[in-house]
Scaffold this motif. Sequence first.
Motif, PDB file in Angstrom:
ATOM      1  N   MET A 182       0.881  -1.190  -0.035  1.00  0.00           N
ATOM      2  CA  MET A 182       0.153   0.006  -0.148  1.00  0.00           C
ATOM      3  C   MET A 182       0.795   1.203  -0.066  1.00  0.00           C
ATOM      4  SD  MET A 182      -3.024   0.819   2.516  1.00  0.00           S
ATOM      5  CE  MET A 182      -2.350   1.907   3.708  1.00  0.00           C
ATOM      6  N   ALA A 183       0.473   2.136  -0.606  1.00  0.00           N
ATOM      7  CA  ALA A 183       1.340   3.310  -0.777  1.00  0.00           C
ATOM      8  C   ALA A 183       1.402   4.195   0.604  1.00  0.00           C
ATOM      9  CB  ALA A 183       0.543   4.138  -1.969  1.00  0.00           C
ATOM     10  N   ARG A 184       2.220   4.869   0.850  1.00  0.00           N
ATOM     11  CA  ARG A 184       2.309   5.612   1.931  1.00  0.00           C
ATOM     12  C   ARG A 184       2.047   7.030   1.739  1.00  0.00           C
ATOM     13  NH1 ARG A 184       4.514   3.974   7.251  1.00  0.00           N
ATOM     14  NH2 ARG A 184       4.336   6.202   7.298  1.00  0.00           N
ATOM     15  N   PRO A 185       0.920   7.715   1.890  1.00  0.00           N
ATOM     16  CA  PRO A 185       0.837   9.131   1.271  1.00  0.00           C
ATOM     17  C   PRO A 185       1.920  10.261   1.913  1.00  0.00           C
ATOM     18  CG  PRO A 185      -0.807   8.489   3.076  1.00  0.00           C
ATOM     19  CD  PRO A 185      -0.019   7.391   2.690  1.00  0.00           C
ATOM     20  N   ASP A 186       2.440  10.019   3.111  1.00  0.00           N
ATOM     21  CA  ASP A 186       3.654  10.790   3.537  1.00  0.00           C
ATOM     22  C   ASP A 186       4.974  10.478   2.912  1.00  0.00           C
ATOM     23  OD1 ASP A 186       3.684   8.419   4.904  1.00  0.00           O
ATOM     24  OD2 ASP A 186       4.293   9.236   6.883  1.00  0.00           O
ATOM     25  N   ARG A 187       4.955   9.672   2.155  1.00  0.00           N
ATOM     26  CA  ARG A 187       6.242   9.203   1.670  1.00  0.00           C
ATOM     27  C   ARG A 187       6.268   8.699   0.046  1.00  0.00           C
ATOM     28  NH1 ARG A 187       8.274   4.807   6.242  1.00  0.00           N
ATOM     29  NH2 ARG A 187       8.259   6.316   7.961  1.00  0.00           N
ATOM     30  N   ASP A 188       5.406   8.321  -0.327  1.00  0.00           N
ATOM     31  CA  ASP A 188       5.483   7.561  -1.607  1.00  0.00           C
ATOM     32  C   ASP A 188       4.947   8.650  -2.787  1.00  0.00           C
ATOM     33  OD1 ASP A 188       6.072   5.343  -0.788  1.00  0.00           O
ATOM     34  OD2 ASP A 188       4.241   4.240  -1.322  1.00  0.00           O
ATOM     35  N   LYS A 189       5.421   8.750  -3.861  1.00  0.00           N
ATOM     36  CA  LYS A 189       4.988   9.618  -5.176  1.00  0.00           C
ATOM     37  C   LYS A 189       5.109   8.867  -6.246  1.00  0.00           C
ATOM     38  CE  LYS A 189       7.454  13.866  -3.209  1.00  0.00           C
ATOM     39  NZ  LYS A 189       8.326  14.988  -3.511  1.00  0.00           N
ATOM     40  N   GLY A 190       4.068   9.117  -7.047  1.00  0.00           N
ATOM     41  CA  GLY A 190       3.774   8.251  -8.159  1.00  0.00           C
ATOM     42  C   GLY A 190       4.353   9.079  -9.223  1.00  0.00           C
ATOM     43  N   GLU A 191       3.641   8.728 -10.643  1.00  0.00           N
ATOM     44  CA  GLU A 191       3.906   9.502 -11.761  1.00  0.00           C
ATOM     45  C   GLU A 191       3.204  10.692 -11.439  1.00  0.00           C
ATOM     46  OE1 GLU A 191       2.310   7.693 -15.213  1.00  0.00           O
ATOM     47  OE2 GLU A 191       3.750   5.581 -14.873  1.00  0.00           O
ATOM     48  N   ALA A 231      -6.607   7.676  -9.058  1.00  0.00           N
ATOM     49  CA  ALA A 231      -5.764   6.701  -7.832  1.00  0.00           C
ATOM     50  C   ALA A 231      -6.429   7.484  -6.591  1.00  0.00           C
ATOM     51  CB  ALA A 231      -4.486   6.508  -7.978  1.00  0.00           C
ATOM     52  N   ALA A 232      -6.694   6.621  -5.782  1.00  0.00           N
ATOM     53  CA  ALA A 232      -7.230   7.477  -4.410  1.00  0.00           C
ATOM     54  C   ALA A 232      -6.980   6.449  -3.347  1.00  0.00           C
ATOM     55  CB  ALA A 232      -8.459   7.827  -4.500  1.00  0.00           C
ATOM     56  N   MET A 233      -6.799   7.134  -2.106  1.00  0.00           N
ATOM     57  CA  MET A 233      -6.552   6.159  -0.681  1.00  0.00           C
ATOM     58  C   MET A 233      -7.290   7.036   0.400  1.00  0.00           C
ATOM     59  SD  MET A 233      -2.778   6.499   0.185  1.00  0.00           S
ATOM     60  CE  MET A 233      -2.006   6.257  -1.201  1.00  0.00           C
ATOM     61  N   VAL A 234      -7.441   6.343   1.689  1.00  0.00           N
ATOM     62  CA  VAL A 234      -8.024   7.011   2.683  1.00  0.00           C
ATOM     63  C   VAL A 234      -6.717   7.129   3.763  1.00  0.00           C
ATOM     64  CG1 VAL A 234      -9.818   6.750   4.619  1.00  0.00           C
ATOM     65  CG2 VAL A 234     -10.283   6.098   2.408  1.00  0.00           C
ATOM     66  N   LYS A 235      -6.694   8.136   4.580  1.00  0.00           N
ATOM     67  CA  LYS A 235      -5.908   8.139   5.467  1.00  0.00           C
ATOM     68  C   LYS A 235      -6.615   8.737   6.689  1.00  0.00           C
ATOM     69  CE  LYS A 235      -1.687  10.314   7.148  1.00  0.00           C
ATOM     70  NZ  LYS A 235      -0.628  11.477   7.226  1.00  0.00           N
ATOM     71  N   SER A 273     -11.612  11.365   8.494  1.00  0.00           N
ATOM     72  CA  SER A 273     -10.819  10.672   7.491  1.00  0.00           C
ATOM     73  C   SER A 273     -10.426  11.448   6.129  1.00  0.00           C
ATOM     74  CB  SER A 273     -11.675   9.349   6.990  1.00  0.00           C
ATOM     75  OG  SER A 273     -11.734   8.448   8.066  1.00  0.00           O
ATOM     76  N   TYR A 274      -9.278  11.375   5.808  1.00  0.00           N
ATOM     77  CA  TYR A 274      -8.897  12.058   4.536  1.00  0.00           C
ATOM     78  C   TYR A 274      -8.806  11.219   3.339  1.00  0.00           C
ATOM     79  CZ  TYR A 274      -7.569  14.787   8.547  1.00  0.00           C
ATOM     80  OH  TYR A 274      -7.466  15.482   9.734  1.00  0.00           O
ATOM     81  N   ILE A 275      -9.394  11.865   2.182  1.00  0.00           N
ATOM     82  CA  ILE A 275      -9.337  11.299   0.850  1.00  0.00           C
ATOM     83  C   ILE A 275      -8.082  11.935   0.079  1.00  0.00           C
ATOM     84  CG2 ILE A 275     -10.360  10.940  -1.366  1.00  0.00           C
ATOM     85  CD1 ILE A 275     -13.086  10.882   0.312  1.00  0.00           C
TER      86      ILE A 275
END
Length: 92
Positions: free
Chosen positions: A1-10, A39-43, A61-63
């Motif tokens: 799973m992507a880590r929103p505080d660390r991962d960067k995609g295209e 692409a989206a995720m919940v934090k 919860s943050y989208i």
Amino acid sequence: MARPDRDKGEEGAFVPVATVWSEPMAQSWVQMLNNNGVAAMVKTGGPGFSFGGPPPFGFESYILVPEGKVDEARSVLEGFEAPGVLELSEPD
């Protein structure tokens, strides 16, 4: 799973586009965004799972979506109103 505080995609780092009280609501919005090609995720803003409502019963919860998809995500979400939505985040 992507880590929103660390991962960067295209499309760049993940940034918040909406805040809701209910994690199930946030998950349904993520599904809607994914179905529309974003692409989206919940934090979650607290420990564990939030069923909804203000503290002590729940927490925000943050989208999150990639920076490059913020405008596209906002256009998908703006037409969808639901109880428990705190705000759509304004782009910087």
